[in-house]
Design a protein around this motif. Structure first.
Motif, short mmCIF file in Angstrom:
data_model
loop_
_atom_site.label_atom_id
_atom_site.label_comp_id
_atom_site.label_asym_id
_atom_site.label_seq_id
_atom_site.Cartn_x
_atom_site.Cartn_y
_atom_site.Cartn_z
N SER B 6 0.85 -1.19 0.00
CA SER B 6 0.00 0.00 0.00
C SER B 6 0.89 1.24 0.00
CB SER B 6 -0.89 0.00 1.23
OG SER B 6 -0.14 0.34 2.37
N HIS B 7 0.53 2.18 -0.83
CA HIS B 7 1.27 3.43 -0.89
C HIS B 7 0.40 4.55 -0.34
CE1 HIS B 7 4.46 1.45 -2.86
NE2 HIS B 7 3.75 1.15 -3.93
N ASN B 8 -0.35 4.21 0.73
CA ASN B 8 -1.32 5.18 1.26
C ASN B 8 -0.67 6.48 1.66
OD1 ASN B 8 -3.41 3.52 0.81
ND2 ASN B 8 -3.49 2.68 2.89
N ASN B 9 0.47 6.37 2.38
CA ASN B 9 1.13 7.59 2.84
C ASN B 9 1.44 8.51 1.68
OD1 ASN B 9 1.08 6.92 5.47
ND2 ASN B 9 3.22 6.27 5.61
N PHE B 10 2.00 7.91 0.65
CA PHE B 10 2.40 8.69 -0.52
C PHE B 10 1.18 9.35 -1.17
CE2 PHE B 10 3.56 9.11 -5.01
CZ PHE B 10 4.71 9.85 -4.88
N ILE B 11 0.12 8.56 -1.32
CA ILE B 11 -1.07 9.07 -2.01
C ILE B 11 -1.73 10.19 -1.21
CG2 ILE B 11 -3.39 8.43 -2.80
CD1 ILE B 11 -2.09 5.61 -3.38
N ILE B 12 -1.90 9.93 0.11
CA ILE B 12 -2.52 10.97 0.95
C ILE B 12 -1.65 12.22 0.96
CG2 ILE B 12 -3.25 11.54 3.30
CD1 ILE B 12 -3.84 8.54 3.68
N CYS B 14 0.42 13.25 -1.30
CA CYS B 14 0.30 13.95 -2.58
C CYS B 14 -0.99 14.74 -2.66
CB CYS B 14 0.36 12.95 -3.74
SG CYS B 14 2.03 12.45 -4.15
N CYS B 15 -2.08 14.14 -2.16
CA CYS B 15 -3.37 14.84 -2.20
C CYS B 15 -3.31 16.12 -1.39
CB CYS B 15 -4.48 13.94 -1.64
SG CYS B 15 -4.85 12.56 -2.74
N ILE B 16 -2.84 15.99 -0.13
CA ILE B 16 -2.79 17.17 0.73
C ILE B 16 -1.91 18.25 0.11
CG2 ILE B 16 -2.03 18.05 2.97
CD1 ILE B 16 -2.71 15.35 4.17
N THR B 17 -0.69 17.84 -0.29
CA THR B 17 0.24 18.82 -0.84
C THR B 17 -0.30 19.42 -2.13
OG1 THR B 17 2.01 17.47 0.06
CG2 THR B 17 2.66 19.19 -1.46
N GLY B 18 -0.93 18.57 -2.95
CA GLY B 18 -1.50 19.05 -4.21
C GLY B 18 -2.55 20.12 -3.98
N LEU B 251 0.62 21.77 5.50
CA LEU B 251 1.79 21.90 4.63
C LEU B 251 2.87 20.89 5.02
CD1 LEU B 251 2.71 25.67 4.02
CD2 LEU B 251 2.44 23.87 2.33
N VAL B 252 3.18 20.85 6.32
CA VAL B 252 4.24 19.99 6.82
C VAL B 252 3.84 18.53 6.72
CG1 VAL B 252 5.56 19.38 8.87
CG2 VAL B 252 5.18 21.77 8.31
N LEU B 253 2.59 18.24 7.07
CA LEU B 253 2.10 16.87 7.05
C LEU B 253 2.15 16.29 5.64
CD1 LEU B 253 0.71 14.70 8.89
CD2 LEU B 253 -1.44 15.52 7.94
N GLY B 254 1.69 17.07 4.67
CA GLY B 254 1.65 16.58 3.29
C GLY B 254 3.03 16.17 2.80
N VAL B 255 3.99 17.06 2.98
CA VAL B 255 5.35 16.76 2.51
C VAL B 255 5.96 15.61 3.32
CG1 VAL B 255 7.66 17.70 2.19
CG2 VAL B 255 5.67 19.09 1.66
N GLY B 256 5.68 15.60 4.62
CA GLY B 256 6.19 14.51 5.46
C GLY B 256 5.66 13.16 5.01
N LEU B 257 4.37 13.11 4.69
CA LEU B 257 3.78 11.85 4.23
C LEU B 257 4.38 11.41 2.91
CD1 LEU B 257 -0.01 12.23 5.15
CD2 LEU B 257 1.65 10.65 6.11
N ILE B 258 4.61 12.39 2.02
CA ILE B 258 5.23 12.04 0.73
C ILE B 258 6.60 11.41 0.96
CG2 ILE B 258 6.26 12.99 -1.37
CD1 ILE B 258 4.02 14.95 -1.54
N SER B 259 7.38 12.02 1.86
CA SER B 259 8.73 11.49 2.06
C SER B 259 8.67 10.11 2.72
CB SER B 259 9.58 12.48 2.85
OG SER B 259 9.78 12.05 4.16
#
Lengths: 242, 268
Positions: B6-12, B14-18, B251-259
């Motif tokens: 599952s790539h949930n972290n990445f997807i979520i 990306c959504c937030i940051t997007g 802002l911070v959460l989105g980028v953190g989840l992507i990483s």
């Protein structure tokens, strides 16, 4: 005497141990007074156990390791086929890019000519130009070694150093790669310095062989001579194991 | 061959940051109200259809100000990270590749810089340079150079021993080309998570500096500045603090989840 491609006279390599600023340890003597020569179109084997100085000697020949003594090249740009087909190809690039890079560095051909030569070379090593857009991680070990050979050959060298080119491969793949190396040797009249710890491989491919032990070459001669009538005890032991 | 993961972290992430980026981009061209315009008739209003995040003590539309402020914060963070990255890569590449005394000296300087808490150093730099957007960027990027340089350096020290680099030397490829065309693409995957961490630190550091009043200068809106202004009205107008604070968190959460997601990807 036939034309030489390489002459090595009394070469020594000593590794300096930079242990500290004030402490100077005596260096490790990795290659001791090695002399030999390789003729045009000859496959010279270099055999010995790991740590005996085979790879250091090959590095010295390629100018990647400081040495004392004399190494004379009679051909331009000797190239190398590496042992590990996983580490010797840039993982971030495509096969086509990797094979083309030596030509870009050489700087003589335009982009169209380079592409043509890359496609030719990929055919020649049995891959086909459809592999140009793949990345190394998508290839098997044997296919990667074919790419490695293509990289070594694309600058059209006359002399290749193959450092354990098949040791990392399965036995069936080993046979295919050795067959390819022999075929290229015939077609392009290449000379090899073929380094291996596997006597079986040496026996299949080489004309002459040198046995190396702790930095020195202790015995050398034609493959038949050395394999059938070894003089040194060390060689006998090696052969007994094989 | 690929393991189903599952790539949930990445997807979520990306959504937030997007969504945040889209809103900030929108805010650069259009805001529902002028972010500076005061409306004395509409002070401290709770969120409603006319002001979706309410208004502040001067009657300014909070949504418009959040858009502007987030834009300022993002501008500072992106510039600081880019400048830090540029010099970090240069220094890291040279020290990792060449080693020797230059490496020792530069890395000890980096040690000294990292030995201080980064906010403290930023405060010192700002008090020397004066506040304002460009000085914050300068201070933050100076702070980021060592962390990027360290990651890049260790990767170069590792990569330069690999056969593909030796092979490139053998072919006669020039050193600058080996460093930046052959090796650099292999350093990016490792750098990505440092970039994400650096970005988040930049957002938080900007917010913190503006919060204590040494960050962005007065006419500019910034999230940290809004947070500090809002605390006086925390009980009478909680939506003010919440909208600025939540924007920082998102802002911070989105980028953190992507990483995080990228890390999972690597391990897969």
């Amino acid at each position: 005497m036939a034309d030489l491609v390489l002459q090595v006279n009394h070469v020594d390599v000593v590794y300096d141990d930079n242990a500290g600023f004030f402490r100077k340890k005596p260096g490790f003597h990795a290659v001791k007074d090695v002399s030999f020569s390789i003729e045009q179109g000859e496959i010279m084997g270099l055999v010995g156990e790991s740590g005996c100085g085979k790879s250091t000697l090959s590095k010295a020949i390629l100018g990647m390791q400081p040495y004392t003594g004399e190494i004379l090249h009679y051909t331009k740009r000797p190239q190398m086929v590496f042992q590990d087909p996983y580490g010797s190809l840039n993982p971030a690039k495509t096969v086509g890019w990797i094979v083309e890079e030596p030509l870009r560095a050489y700087g003589k051909y335009d982009a169209r000519e380079r592409k043509r030569r890359v496609a030719d070379m990929l055919d020649r090593v049995g891959l086909g130009s459809q592999y140009a857009n793949r990345r190394p991680r998508e290839l098997s070990g044997g296919q990667r070694q074919r790419v490695g050979i293509a990289v070594a050959l694309i600058q059209r060298p006359r002399f290749i150093i193959a450092d354990e080119p098949v040791s990392a491969l399965d036995v069936t793949i080993q046979a295919q790669i050795l067959e390819l190396l022999l075929e290229l040797h015939r077609d392009l009249s290449l000379s090899y310095l073929f380094i291996s710890h596997d006597l079986n491989v040496i026996y299949q491919i080489c004309d002459r062989v040198m046995v190396m032990k702790s930095g020195s070459i202790i015995e050398s001669g034609s493959v038949e001579e050395v394999f059938d009538h070894p003089k040194e005890d060390y060689t006998k032991k090696l052969l007994a194991a094989f | 061959m690929t393991v189903k993961k599952s790539h949930n972290n990445f997807i979520i992430g990306c959504c937030i940051t997007g969504v945040m980026l889209l809103l900030i981009l929108l805010g650069a061209f259009w805001t529902p109200y002028d972010a500076e315009a005061m409306d004395t008739a509409a002070k401290m209003q709770a969120p409603s259809f006319t002001h979706i995040l309410g208004t502040d003590n001067f009657g300014r539309d909070i949504f418009s100000r959040v858009l502007e402020g987030a834009g300022t914060t993002l501008f500072i963070a992106v510039n600081a990270v880019c400048a830090g990255l540029f010099f970090g890569i240069l220094i890291g590449a040279f020290t990792g590749w060449y080693g020797g005394w230059i490496d020792e000296v530069l890395m000890r300087i980096a040690d000294v810089i990292t030995a201080f808490p980064s906010i403290l150093l930023a405060l010192v730099l700002i008090s020397l340079l004066g506040s304002g957007k460009s000085n914050i960027i300068l201070a933050l990027s100076l702070l980021f150079i060592p962390s990027f340089a360290r990651v890049v350096r260790s990767e170069y020290a590792k990569q330069k021993e690999l056969d593909y680099v030796r092979n490139a030397k053998l072919m006669g490829v020039g050193t600058p080309r080996i460093m930046f065309v052959h090796i650099l693409p292999n350093v990016w995957p490792v750098l990505l998570s440092s970039i994400a961490i650096g970005f988040n630190n930049a957002v938080l550091a900007e917010a913190a500096m503006s919060y204590v009043g040494i960050g962005v200068l007065l006419p500019d809106a910034s999230l940290g500045r809004m947070l500090s202004e809002s605390q006086a009205f925390f009980f009478s107008a909680p939506w003010y603090a919440l909208s600025a604070g939540l924007t920082i968190v998102l802002l911070v959460l989105g980028v953190g989840l992507i990483s995080d997601g990228l890390g999972e990807w690597d391990n897969a």
